[in-house]
Design an enzyme around this catalytic site. Structure first.
Site, mmCIF file in Angstrom:
data_model
loop_
_atom_site.group_PDB
_atom_site.id
_atom_site.type_symbol
_atom_site.label_atom_id
_atom_site.label_comp_id
_atom_site.label_asym_id
_atom_site.label_seq_id
_atom_site.Cartn_x
_atom_site.Cartn_y
_atom_site.Cartn_z
ATOM 1 N N ARG A 1 0.926 5.901 19.269
ATOM 2 C CA ARG A 1 0.546 4.439 19.332
ATOM 3 C C ARG A 1 1.387 3.842 18.168
ATOM 4 O O ARG A 1 2.211 4.646 17.515
ATOM 5 C CB ARG A 1 -0.770 4.372 18.930
ATOM 6 C CG ARG A 1 -1.301 5.247 17.473
ATOM 7 C CD ARG A 1 -2.510 4.861 16.839
ATOM 8 N NE ARG A 1 -2.600 3.546 15.984
ATOM 9 C CZ ARG A 1 -2.108 3.245 14.774
ATOM 10 N NH1 ARG A 1 -1.717 4.177 14.153
ATOM 11 N NH2 ARG A 1 -2.010 1.898 14.375
ATOM 12 N N ASN B 1 -6.354 9.732 7.235
ATOM 13 C CA ASN B 1 -5.354 9.538 6.302
ATOM 14 C C ASN B 1 -6.224 9.206 4.819
ATOM 15 O O ASN B 1 -5.321 8.961 3.763
ATOM 16 C CB ASN B 1 -4.514 8.262 6.693
ATOM 17 C CG ASN B 1 -5.204 7.056 6.871
ATOM 18 O OD1 ASN B 1 -6.309 6.914 6.371
ATOM 19 N ND2 ASN B 1 -4.472 6.241 7.600
ATOM 20 N N SER C 1 0.791 -1.316 0.021
ATOM 21 C CA SER C 1 0.041 -0.119 -0.016
ATOM 22 C C SER C 1 0.824 1.321 -0.064
ATOM 23 O O SER C 1 1.596 1.602 -0.923
ATOM 24 C CB SER C 1 -0.875 0.036 1.266
ATOM 25 O OG SER C 1 -1.847 0.889 1.097
ATOM 26 N N THR D 1 1.908 -0.941 10.394
ATOM 27 C CA THR D 1 2.284 -1.018 9.032
ATOM 28 C C THR D 1 3.554 -0.709 8.683
ATOM 29 O O THR D 1 4.239 -1.236 7.762
ATOM 30 C CB THR D 1 1.533 -0.401 7.869
ATOM 31 O OG1 THR D 1 1.493 1.046 8.272
ATOM 32 C CG2 THR D 1 -0.039 -0.930 8.161
HETATM 33 C C1 G16 Z 1 -3.541 0.671 6.594
HETATM 34 C C2 G16 Z 1 -4.919 0.350 7.061
HETATM 35 C C3 G16 Z 1 -5.391 1.437 7.535
HETATM 36 C C4 G16 Z 1 -4.443 2.477 8.374
HETATM 37 C C5 G16 Z 1 -3.070 2.382 7.776
HETATM 38 C C6 G16 Z 1 -1.850 3.035 8.753
HETATM 39 O O1 G16 Z 1 -3.525 1.537 5.274
HETATM 40 O O2 G16 Z 1 -5.746 -0.414 6.025
HETATM 41 O O3 G16 Z 1 -6.846 1.238 8.142
HETATM 42 O O4 G16 Z 1 -4.871 3.644 8.692
HETATM 43 O O5 G16 Z 1 -2.736 1.270 7.585
HETATM 44 O O6 G16 Z 1 -1.989 2.340 9.908
HETATM 45 P P1 G16 Z 1 -0.738 2.283 11.046
HETATM 46 O O7 G16 Z 1 -0.872 3.628 11.526
HETATM 47 O O8 G16 Z 1 -1.045 1.253 11.983
HETATM 48 O O9 G16 Z 1 0.525 2.099 10.448
HETATM 49 P P2 G16 Z 1 -2.604 1.017 3.998
HETATM 50 O O10 G16 Z 1 -3.190 2.117 2.904
HETATM 51 O O11 G16 Z 1 -1.328 1.161 4.341
HETATM 52 O O12 G16 Z 1 -3.028 -0.075 3.665
#
Ligand code: G16
Length: 547
Positions: free
Chosen positions: A500, A377, A65, A504
């Site tokens: 937090r 986002n 992503s 990802t």
């Molecule tokens: C994914 C999730 C989203 C989330 C984002 C960031 O998005 O599908 O719901 O907001 O990661 O998550 P984190 O803050 O835990 O890194 P994507 O577009 O990267 O698949």
């Protein structure tokens, strides 16, 4: 299942010894070069999940992503096109971390036994990948897992994450009363395209929309949609270099716009004052709008602004259609929602706050008759409950105005990809609302004024130490850190900040907002400094802006 085949094929995909994998916010996500064994095992897991659900088709998307090009990832999609059920995320993590083939076989048989999976059932899996070069080999590992587990696989090729989610639902509902659409990519484009044309019929033509495709797979999808829409809406596509790996999400795309709070540099000279533009992310499931005002000032219209625009439009349509007593609208956000947007929305509608991750937002939105969910986002969509869909299909409008609004609501249920956030579908939705309201970016932007805010990433040795509660608004670990954050926040007018771990990326995220721009940066960097120090960060490498 043939254990000998599982054993021999698993041996070809050994787990790296030094890595612990975690099924996080959106599946497994890390360096693409380390994911071979994970993909193989996800193939086996997807087959078991399908058998557990009587052979219904499970989706597998290979993507990282918004992450940089060297990363990759994989996530599973359940039969209605929604994210994998939470209880199976733990199974995914267990299988991915089995250190040897024998341990993996043991974990598979434990899962089969504990989940009472009937191995005589068929297994069906549809899979796709984004444009990352590492995806090709990872798909081969996935196919090995599917084959070893005796699943029938369908390769949907290189496409966007939302198209894969659409396909899963379309395949599983084919020939039923709630058929979601033709189970092909062409079916997806046609469904959205036809709905869009119906919704803007009779309206003055829209100006062309500038689209930053993040040099990712969204460029392919936008091109395909553009030829279906023809002159109804002209796309001016930028950052479409999908063959140049290093350009993916690099100084462009939805995450860049949101975190840097500026236009992608490639568009700065393209944008005329007040001309609207938008950015997709690398797999086209996020959308960020922006424009430059008369003074050349960058203005961002993020997921919060999209939620405000779309929710108000749907509420108006429901009222005009004469359905206000039967259908209500609610909104779901996360802690990242700007305080001004939460105030704007909760003055008008029920608003719920849940932890980060589409899976949390989607489920919360399903509890409303019409649930609008967007992360700041740019991730989000609208879901219509089954009873709302049946109310809409049996409704008998009694005036021409009611009839028009009713038809528009029905068309929205086709335009909106209700399975997951979808940059293309969301963009068309926004364009419909702008067309109906005769709004440009500035009118939309003026619905409310965002509080200045800042998002900072802090690299720490072990982000799992950071644990939260209260929809991620409070840290419970490491002990004492939340108290220090609270003390700092109190010094800033309208201050808010939370910390937090990302699910990802290998970082801890710090969010801050306050009434005054200069103060918000100070607040964010002070809290980031606290986090850095709490992790025992190397004083010599402490980023200089951390206070
Ligand atoms: C994914 C999730 C989203 C989330 C984002 C960031 O998005 O599908 O719901 O907001 O990661 O998550 P984190 O803050 O835990 O890194 P994507 O577009 O990267 O698949």
């Amino acid at each position: 299942m043939n254990t000998d085949l599982l054993r021999s094929s698993s041996d070809k995909h050994p787990k790296p010894t030094d890595i612990a994998f975690q099924y996080g916010t959106a599946g497994f996500r890390t360096l693409g070069s380390t994911l071979d064994s994970v993909l193989y095992r996800v193939g086996v897991l997807a087959a078991l999940r399908s058998r557990k659900l009587d052979g219904r088709t499970i989706g597998v998307m290979v993507t990282a992503s918004h992450n940089a090009a060297q990363d990759n990832g994989v996530k599973l999609v359940d039969p209605r096109g929604e994210m994998l059920d939470g209880s199976w995320e733990a199974h995914a993590t267990t299988l991915a971390n089995a250190p040897t083939t024998e341990a993996f076989l043991e974990a598979v048989s434990t899962l089969i036994r504990n989940s009472q999976i009937d191995l005589s059932k068929p297994a069906h899996v549809v899979y796709a990948r984004d444009t990352r070069p590492s995806g090709e080999e990872l798909v081969r590992a996935l196919e090995d897992g599917l084959k070893a587990a005796g699943a029938e696989g369908r390769d949907a090729g290189v496409t966007t994450t939302p198209v894969l989610h659409y396909l899963v639902r379309a395949i599983n509902t084919k020939g039923t009363a709630d058929a979601y659409g033709e189970d092909t990519q062409e079916g997806y484009y046609k469904k959205l395209g036809d709905a869009f044309k119906e919704l803007v019929q009779g309206r003055p033509p829209l100006d062309p929309i500038i689209i930053d495709c993040a040099n990712g797979v969204g460029a392919i999808a936008a091109e395909a949609m553009s030829s279906i829409l023809a002159n109804t809406l002209v796309f001016d596509l930028h950052n479409t270099s999908i063959d140049k790996e290093e350009l993916l999400n690099n100084s462009c795309g939805a995450d860049f716009v949101k975190t840097q709070q500026k236009s992608p540099p490639q568009l700065v000279d393209v944008l005329k004052p007040n001309q609207r533009a938008c950015s997709f992310d690398g797999d086209a499931d996020r959308l960020m709008y922006f424009y430059h005002d008369e003074n050349g000032q960058f203005r961002m219209l993020d997921g919060d602004k999209i939620a405000g625009l779309v929710a108000a439009f749907i509420v108006d349509l429901v009222k005009t259609a004469g359905l206000a007593d039967e259908i209500s609208v609610g909104v779901v956000q996360t802690a990242y929602a700007n305080g001004a947007s939460t105030k704007y929305l909760s003055d008008r509608l029920p608003v719920k706050c849940v932890p980060t991750g589409v899976k949390h937002l989607h489920h919360a939105a399903e509890r409303f008759p019409i649930g609008v969910y967007f992360e700041a986002n740019g991730h989000g969509t609208v879901v219509f409950s089954p009873s709302t869909l049946s109310t809409l299909s049996s409704h008998q409008p009694s005036t021409p105005a009611q009839d028009r609004a009713h038809k528009h609501l029905l068309a929205l249920t086709s335009l909106i990809n209700q399975t997951v956030g979808d940059a293309l579908s969301d963009m068309l939705l926004v364009e419909v609302v702008l067309s109906h309201k005769s709004y440009g970016g500035a009118e939309w932007d003026s619905l409310y004024e965002d509080l200045p805010n800042r998002l900072v990433k802090v690299s720490v040795a072990d982000r799992s130490v950071y644990q939260t509660e209260d929809a991620e608004r409070k840290l419970v670990s490491p002990p004492g850190l939340q108290g220090k954050i609270d003390e700092i926040v109190r010094r800033y007018e309208g201050g808010r900040s939370f910390v937090r771990p990302s699910g990802t990326e290998d970082v801890v995220r710090v969010y801050a907002e306050a009434m005054v721009r200069s103060q918000v940066d100070e607040l964010a960097f002070t809290v980031a400094g606290l986090v850095y120090d709490s992790a025992g960060g190397d004083a010599a490498k402490r980023p200089k802006e951390f206070i």
